[in-house]
Design a protein around this motif. Sequence first.
Motif, PDB file in Angstrom:
ATOM      1  N   GLU A  98       0.836  -1.209   0.000  1.00  0.00           N
ATOM      2  CA  GLU A  98       0.000   0.000   0.000  1.00  0.00           C
ATOM      3  C   GLU A  98       0.866   1.252   0.000  1.00  0.00           C
ATOM      4  N   HIS A  99       1.932   1.230   0.780  1.00  0.00           N
ATOM      5  CA  HIS A  99       2.820   2.389   0.858  1.00  0.00           C
ATOM      6  C   HIS A  99       3.562   2.605  -0.458  1.00  0.00           C
ATOM      7  N   TYR A 100       3.891   1.524  -1.161  1.00  0.00           N
ATOM      8  CA  TYR A 100       4.524   1.677  -2.465  1.00  0.00           C
ATOM      9  C   TYR A 100       3.574   2.373  -3.444  1.00  0.00           C
ATOM     10  N   LEU A 101       2.281   2.037  -3.364  1.00  0.00           N
ATOM     11  CA  LEU A 101       1.295   2.719  -4.210  1.00  0.00           C
ATOM     12  C   LEU A 101       1.230   4.205  -3.875  1.00  0.00           C
ATOM     13  N   GLU A 102       1.395   4.535  -2.605  1.00  0.00           N
ATOM     14  CA  GLU A 102       1.400   5.945  -2.208  1.00  0.00           C
ATOM     15  C   GLU A 102       2.583   6.678  -2.834  1.00  0.00           C
ATOM     16  N   LEU A 103       3.756   6.053  -2.832  1.00  0.00           N
ATOM     17  CA  LEU A 103       4.914   6.673  -3.471  1.00  0.00           C
ATOM     18  C   LEU A 103       4.659   6.887  -4.958  1.00  0.00           C
ATOM     19  N   ARG A 104       4.100   5.889  -5.602  1.00  0.00           N
ATOM     20  CA  ARG A 104       3.790   5.989  -7.021  1.00  0.00           C
ATOM     21  C   ARG A 104       2.770   7.104  -7.277  1.00  0.00           C
ATOM     22  N   HIS A 105       1.776   7.225  -6.398  1.00  0.00           N
ATOM     23  CA  HIS A 105       0.771   8.282  -6.545  1.00  0.00           C
ATOM     24  C   HIS A 105       1.404   9.661  -6.401  1.00  0.00           C
ATOM     25  N   ILE A 116      13.831   4.139  -5.632  1.00  0.00           N
ATOM     26  CA  ILE A 116      14.780   4.206  -4.517  1.00  0.00           C
ATOM     27  C   ILE A 116      14.034   4.267  -3.194  1.00  0.00           C
ATOM     28  N   GLY A 117      12.877   4.938  -3.169  1.00  0.00           N
ATOM     29  CA  GLY A 117      12.071   4.984  -1.951  1.00  0.00           C
ATOM     30  C   GLY A 117      11.642   3.601  -1.514  1.00  0.00           C
ATOM     31  N   ILE A 118      11.271   2.746  -2.473  1.00  0.00           N
ATOM     32  CA  ILE A 118      10.890   1.370  -2.142  1.00  0.00           C
ATOM     33  C   ILE A 118      12.095   0.599  -1.605  1.00  0.00           C
ATOM     34  N   LEU A 119      13.245   0.721  -2.253  1.00  0.00           N
ATOM     35  CA  LEU A 119      14.428   0.010  -1.775  1.00  0.00           C
ATOM     36  C   LEU A 119      14.846   0.490  -0.390  1.00  0.00           C
ATOM     37  N   SER A 120      14.730   1.772  -0.142  1.00  0.00           N
ATOM     38  CA  SER A 120      15.046   2.309   1.178  1.00  0.00           C
ATOM     39  C   SER A 120      14.069   1.775   2.214  1.00  0.00           C
ATOM     40  N   TYR A 121      12.782   1.747   1.855  1.00  0.00           N
ATOM     41  CA  TYR A 121      11.737   1.259   2.767  1.00  0.00           C
ATOM     42  C   TYR A 121      11.940  -0.221   3.088  1.00  0.00           C
ATOM     43  N   VAL A 122      12.422  -0.982   2.094  1.00  0.00           N
ATOM     44  CA  VAL A 122      12.710  -2.398   2.302  1.00  0.00           C
ATOM     45  C   VAL A 122      13.880  -2.582   3.255  1.00  0.00           C
ATOM     46  N   ALA A 283      16.526   8.831   4.965  1.00  0.00           N
ATOM     47  CA  ALA A 283      15.271   9.509   5.278  1.00  0.00           C
ATOM     48  C   ALA A 283      14.088   8.599   4.975  1.00  0.00           C
ATOM     49  N   ASN A 284      13.159   8.492   5.903  1.00  0.00           N
ATOM     50  CA  ASN A 284      11.906   7.788   5.656  1.00  0.00           C
ATOM     51  C   ASN A 284      11.157   8.558   4.569  1.00  0.00           C
ATOM     52  N   PRO A 285      10.734   7.904   3.484  1.00  0.00           N
ATOM     53  CA  PRO A 285      10.079   8.625   2.391  1.00  0.00           C
ATOM     54  C   PRO A 285       8.797   9.350   2.791  1.00  0.00           C
ATOM     55  N   THR A 336      18.316  14.652   2.328  1.00  0.00           N
ATOM     56  CA  THR A 336      17.599  15.922   2.518  1.00  0.00           C
ATOM     57  C   THR A 336      16.106  15.734   2.743  1.00  0.00           C
ATOM     58  N   GLY A 337      15.586  14.537   2.406  1.00  0.00           N
ATOM     59  CA  GLY A 337      14.167  14.252   2.577  1.00  0.00           C
ATOM     60  C   GLY A 337      13.435  14.255   1.255  1.00  0.00           C
ATOM     61  N   TYR A 338      12.283  13.620   1.239  1.00  0.00           N
ATOM     62  CA  TYR A 338      11.520  13.434   0.011  1.00  0.00           C
ATOM     63  C   TYR A 338      10.570  14.570  -0.288  1.00  0.00           C
ATOM     64  N   CYS A 339      10.216  15.368   0.716  1.00  0.00           N
ATOM     65  CA  CYS A 339       9.182  16.387   0.483  1.00  0.00           C
ATOM     66  C   CYS A 339       9.520  17.668   1.234  1.00  0.00           C
TER      67      CYS A 339
END
Length: 339
Positions: A98-105, A116-122, A283-285, A336-339
């Motif tokens: 579900e969180h991967y779909l959020e990144l994609r959205h 990269i956000g998915i690999l970091s989250y993994v 950084a947590n995405p 630096t962070g994602y957002c």
Amino acid sequence: MRLARPRAGLGRPLLVTLAVCALVLGSGWSASSQPRRTMPRAQAGCLSTPSQYRAAWSARQVRCVSPSLFGTTHTRGGTSLYPPGFWYAWTASSTNLEHYLELRHRYGAGSAKVGIGILSYVGYPGLDTWDTPTDLEVFTLPAGVRAQVPAFETWFRLLDEKSGGTGAYPLAAQIGLVHAYSRLGPRQDVVSAFQKVTGCSRTALLEGKAPTAAIGCHRDFLGALAAAGPSPYDGGGSKSCFRKFASRYHGPRTAGALRGVLYQCQDAGFLNTGVGLGYNTYANPFICKPAAAQSVRERYTGREFIVPNMSFDRLPSRTDIPLDLGRPSQRGFLRTGYC
């Protein structure tokens, strides 16, 4: 839980179980550290097949995902959940999907922040320079195959069942290992626990250096690595790796030695939490702060499981989603962070 390469029970005294639970509490993790949704979930039912997941991915939809779906990342062109030789494969939960779909959205196609956000989250280390083409495999499990929480106690239960005894992994050493991971200070994390148990320098590990005496690794940890032989990444096999440790390691069977055999034989790297939660120092995405400003609690990620490693053709259903990783020069957001 990946090492820096291409790429947690029943039947034990209550003390170990309590100690495992204490790790989550002692580390300050809570549900509040998990990503907040950026839009309401779709009103339709939860995604329950890999093809439905891929369609939601393509449409940049945020949807709930059935617990029957799992996901794992693998080198492009791979034919199994994990490289051949591994006994178990690490896999992400439906909540992670579900969180991967959020990144994609949020970021759409062609953004390195998604892949990269998915690999970091993994829980991948070394993402500053990672350039191996990597895909996300979304799949269902065969009937009768179950996912397990990879707490330290689960691993030792599985190993005791496999060997028919408990001599190779003495309870005192198991308690020492769990105790080290359950006694983290407010500014300490699982990499600090790994350093405490093995002696290996936190700084050196995060710089991508191999575990050696030169970076402070203790003799018992290094002895376990040597006795176990090559990891599955280097042509060995998890089961033979564990057998060799049991028969060839003649040093003290300490928490450090046990941590070493899990590291070498089953890819339980220095970012592994031992309680079935992901963690990374990047950084947590989903936390809008630079990595240095994020707390230890905020850098815990989603739920992880282990399943028996198997070839893709044994899976009842599956889909493969290529991840766009961009170029290493585009990854300043890791700090630096994602957002």
